[in-house]
Design an enzyme around this catalytic site. Structure first.
Site, PDB file in Angstrom:
ATOM      1  N   LYS A 195       4.064  70.182  52.915  1.00  0.00           N
ATOM      2  CA  LYS A 195       4.633  69.870  51.602  1.00  0.00           C
ATOM      3  C   LYS A 195       3.753  68.830  50.930  1.00  0.00           C
ATOM      4  O   LYS A 195       3.551  67.739  51.460  1.00  0.00           O
ATOM      5  CB  LYS A 195       6.065  69.347  51.776  1.00  0.00           C
ATOM      6  CG  LYS A 195       6.698  68.898  50.472  1.00  0.00           C
ATOM      7  CD  LYS A 195       8.157  68.534  50.637  1.00  0.00           C
ATOM      8  CE  LYS A 195       8.725  67.971  49.352  1.00  0.00           C
ATOM      9  NZ  LYS A 195      10.135  67.604  49.490  1.00  0.00           N
ATOM     10  N   LYS A 248       4.655  74.326  50.401  1.00  0.00           N
ATOM     11  CA  LYS A 248       5.233  73.954  49.116  1.00  0.00           C
ATOM     12  C   LYS A 248       4.302  73.014  48.381  1.00  0.00           C
ATOM     13  O   LYS A 248       3.835  72.072  49.002  1.00  0.00           O
ATOM     14  CB  LYS A 248       6.573  73.275  49.383  1.00  0.00           C
ATOM     15  CG  LYS A 248       7.275  72.773  48.167  1.00  0.00           C
ATOM     16  CD  LYS A 248       8.563  72.122  48.555  1.00  0.00           C
ATOM     17  CE  LYS A 248       9.118  71.449  47.320  1.00  0.00           C
ATOM     18  NZ  LYS A 248      10.144  70.526  47.615  1.00  0.00           N
TER      19      LYS A 248
HETATM   20  C1  PBG Z   1      13.539  66.810  48.379  1.00  0.00           C
HETATM   21  C2  PBG Z   1      12.991  68.021  47.732  1.00  0.00           C
HETATM   22  C3  PBG Z   1      12.186  68.111  46.585  1.00  0.00           C
HETATM   23  C4  PBG Z   1      12.037  69.465  46.320  1.00  0.00           C
HETATM   24  C5  PBG Z   1      12.711  70.153  47.331  1.00  0.00           C
HETATM   25  N1  PBG Z   1      13.279  69.236  48.199  1.00  0.00           N
HETATM   26  C6  PBG Z   1      11.669  67.083  45.674  1.00  0.00           C
HETATM   27  C7  PBG Z   1      10.610  66.152  46.083  1.00  0.00           C
HETATM   28  O1  PBG Z   1      10.087  66.193  47.191  1.00  0.00           O
HETATM   29  O2  PBG Z   1      10.323  65.289  45.274  1.00  0.00           O
HETATM   30  C8  PBG Z   1      11.279  70.039  45.161  1.00  0.00           C
HETATM   31  C9  PBG Z   1      11.723  71.367  44.706  1.00  0.00           C
HETATM   32  C10 PBG Z   1      11.268  71.791  43.381  1.00  0.00           C
HETATM   33  O3  PBG Z   1      10.489  71.135  42.645  1.00  0.00           O
HETATM   34  O4  PBG Z   1      11.724  72.847  42.993  1.00  0.00           O
HETATM   35  N2  PBG Z   1      12.654  65.992  48.999  1.00  0.00           N
END
Ligand code: PBG
Length: 326
Positions: A195, A248
């Protein structure tokens, strides 16, 4: 074989020929729809940066999931919007929190729909970071305990899959150990393994009310410049017991999706994030591109890159289009 004996265009001439040799097919069952669960009753708060999406209270989630299931979508992933937040994010594991309530409601109304829960502290902490703060930064090891508690409370409420998105080191192992010790060895973990710290999460932070009040997430999420590091992240999660590994964001990381698939041959999920959704919606509203076509091309490309599963805010629209095309 070369031109003029061989001609690439022969198999592109008609729709039927193109279909015959098509390599990748998108199915509604590949898709997971994210839902934002608010506290209360009859609450529907539209998210301005994500047209078509709203924060919904559990009673309205119940109505929503019936249609989601009918479209052939496999799963939903839940994000909680608690009324109260605190320094340590303790409401993340409240037995009657919005996510815990929604899990019970969904499993009762539509038992066949897979309920996945996002496990992270950012929606529950007053500062908006994904863990517990010590000396101005997120403290890894004390956060693991909170995440394991959150995961366990979701499993107790009836979640089918646990999806940690926090990017702490060791969290998959900590969650696996806690789930197993409490009789939930059957519950799979879908880890947000690679991520990245991405600007494409912008609209989500409005939706989940989780913008960090100071600093950013670069001390725990990955640097977009790196790909070898993604392989190490995924490898560690697999060693700690992850069943599905996620990359992601999706579109900026098609190369990473392919590498992860080729290296591990594990079920791979990709998160087509909020910014990817919102930019297509915005451009299509302006008449700058065909929103439906752009959506389908995007999802197909993510699948072609190697994703078996796609988490996407387009899930309902795409599934409806796929149904129409049948
Ligand atoms: C929580 C999380 C996030 C997303 C999914 N789980 C936000 C982040 O890490 O700031 C992002 C999902 C999206 O942008 O659709 N940590």
């Amino acid at each position: 074989m070369n031109f003029p004996i061989y001609r690439m265009r022969r198999l592109r001439r008609t729709g039927a020929l193109r279909k015959l040799v098509r390599e990748t097919e998108l199915n509604a069952s590949d898709l997971i729809l994210p839902l934002f669960v608010a506290e209360g009753k009859n609450v529907k708060r539209p998210i301005s940066s994500m047209p078509g999406h709203s924060q919904l209270s559990p009673d309205l989630i119940k109505k929503e999931v019936a249609s989601v299931y009918k479209l052939g979508i496999s799963a939903v992933i839940l994000f909680g919007i608690p009324k109260k937040k605190d320094e340590k994010g303790a409401f993340a594991y409240a037995p009657n929190g919005p996510v815990q309530q929604a899990i019970r409601v969904i499993k009762k109304a539509v038992p066949g729909l897979i309920v996945i829960t996002d496990v992270c502290m950012c929606e529950y902490t007053s500062h908006g970071h994904c863990g517990i703060i010590k000396n101005g930064d997120v403290d890894n090891d004390s956060t693991l305990k909170a995440l394991a508690k959150e995961a366990l409370s979701h499993a107790r409420a009836g979640a089918d899959i646990i999806a940690p998105s926090d990017m702490m080191d060791g969290r998959v192992g900590a969650i696996r150990e806690t789930l197993d010790r409490n009789g939930f060895s059957r519950i799979p973990i879908m880890s947000y393994a690679a991520k990245y710290a991405s600007a494409f999460y912008g609209p989500f932070r409005e939706a989940a009310e989780s913008t960090p009040s100071f600093g950013d997430r670069r001390s725990y999420q990955m640097d977009p410049a790196n790909s070898d590091e993604a392989i190490r992240e995924v490898e560690l999660d697999i060693e700690e017991g992850a069943d599905i590994v996620m990359v992601k964001p999706a579109m900026p990381c098609l190369d990473i999706i392919r590498m992860v698939k080729d290296t591990f041959r594990y079920p791979v999920a990709a998160y087509n994030v909020s910014g990817e959704y919102s930019m297509v919606k915005a451009a299509s509203r302006k008449g700058w591109l065909d929103g439906e076509k752009a959506m389908m091309e995007m999802l197909l490309s993510i699948k072609r890159a190697g994703a078996d599963i796609i988490v996407t805010y387009f899930a309902k629209e795409a599934a409806a289009l796929l149904k129409k095309g049948e």
